[in-house]
Write an enzyme that holds these catalytic residues in place. Structure first.
Site, mmCIF file in Angstrom:
data_model
loop_
_atom_site.group_PDB
_atom_site.id
_atom_site.type_symbol
_atom_site.label_atom_id
_atom_site.label_comp_id
_atom_site.label_asym_id
_atom_site.label_seq_id
_atom_site.Cartn_x
_atom_site.Cartn_y
_atom_site.Cartn_z
ATOM 1 N N GLN A 80 0.841 -1.199 0.000
ATOM 2 C CA GLN A 80 0.000 0.000 0.000
ATOM 3 C C GLN A 80 0.878 1.252 0.000
ATOM 4 O O GLN A 80 1.046 1.906 1.023
ATOM 5 C CB GLN A 80 -0.888 -0.037 1.255
ATOM 6 C CG GLN A 80 -1.897 1.056 1.351
ATOM 7 C CD GLN A 80 -3.143 0.757 0.581
ATOM 8 O OE1 GLN A 80 -3.612 -0.364 0.574
ATOM 9 N NE2 GLN A 80 -3.691 1.754 -0.063
ATOM 10 N N PHE A 81 1.437 1.597 -1.164
ATOM 11 C CA PHE A 81 2.327 2.756 -1.224
ATOM 12 C C PHE A 81 1.614 4.050 -0.849
ATOM 13 O O PHE A 81 2.237 5.016 -0.415
ATOM 14 C CB PHE A 81 2.984 2.881 -2.604
ATOM 15 C CG PHE A 81 2.095 3.481 -3.663
ATOM 16 C CD1 PHE A 81 2.147 4.839 -3.931
ATOM 17 C CD2 PHE A 81 1.214 2.688 -4.383
ATOM 18 C CE1 PHE A 81 1.332 5.398 -4.908
ATOM 19 C CE2 PHE A 81 0.398 3.233 -5.354
ATOM 20 C CZ PHE A 81 0.452 4.597 -5.620
ATOM 21 N N THR A 82 0.285 4.071 -0.960
ATOM 22 C CA THR A 82 -0.460 5.297 -0.659
ATOM 23 C C THR A 82 -0.411 5.678 0.818
ATOM 24 O O THR A 82 -0.800 6.787 1.172
ATOM 25 C CB THR A 82 -1.926 5.189 -1.120
ATOM 26 O OG1 THR A 82 -2.553 4.106 -0.437
ATOM 27 C CG2 THR A 82 -2.013 4.973 -2.626
#
Length: 147
Positions: A80-82
């Site tokens: 989940q890079f966000t």
């Protein structure tokens, strides 16, 4: 490294309409790798995820006395890079604090491998893919771990 840890009754992840990972009672882990993260964060984060007491000792109990390891729970790990999105300026998040995909994938894979070493069932999504995650949050219990 940031991990959103959620106690779940069940969770699944789909890619292109197909389930690629699914668990029953346990933890859903949304994992973000920052551009300053190294292998040194992995041991601490793995230990925290496995040892945090987030489950009641008995069904319906109020006190959190058992870890996911103690209940032999399951883990669904989603990249989940966000989690490193910076929304302080403008109307579009900046992801400049996220690690590059190649570095993030290496650290993510190592994190997953360490979790698997626990002997628990560990399922994952597909790194970098568009995923649809279904989470049956229990409680709800949702915590942010950051190292």
């Amino acid at each position: 490294m940031r991990v959103i840890i959620q106690r779940v009754k069940g969770s699944s992840v789909r890619v292109n309409g197909e389930i690629v990972g699914q668990i029953s009672r346990g933890l859903n882990l949304l994992v973000g790798i920052g551009n300053n993260d190294t292998e040194s964060e992995l041991d601490w984060m793995t230990r925290k995820c496995l040892e945090l007491r987030l489950f009641p000792a008995e069904e319906g109990g109020d006190r959190w006395e058992k870890s996911v390891q103690e209940i032999q729970g399951e883990l669904l790990v989603i990249s989940q890079f966000t989690l490193y999105g910076d929304c302080r300026k403008g109307r579009r998040p900046s992801f400049s604090d996220s690690a590059s995909p190649s570095i993030a994938k290496t650290l993510y894979d190592q994190f997953v491998a360490q979790l698997k070493d626990s002997g628990l069932k560990v399922e994952t999504g597909i790194f970098g893919a568009m995923m649809q995650v279904t989470i049956d949050n229990d409680g709800p219990v949702t915590l942010l771990l950051e190292r």
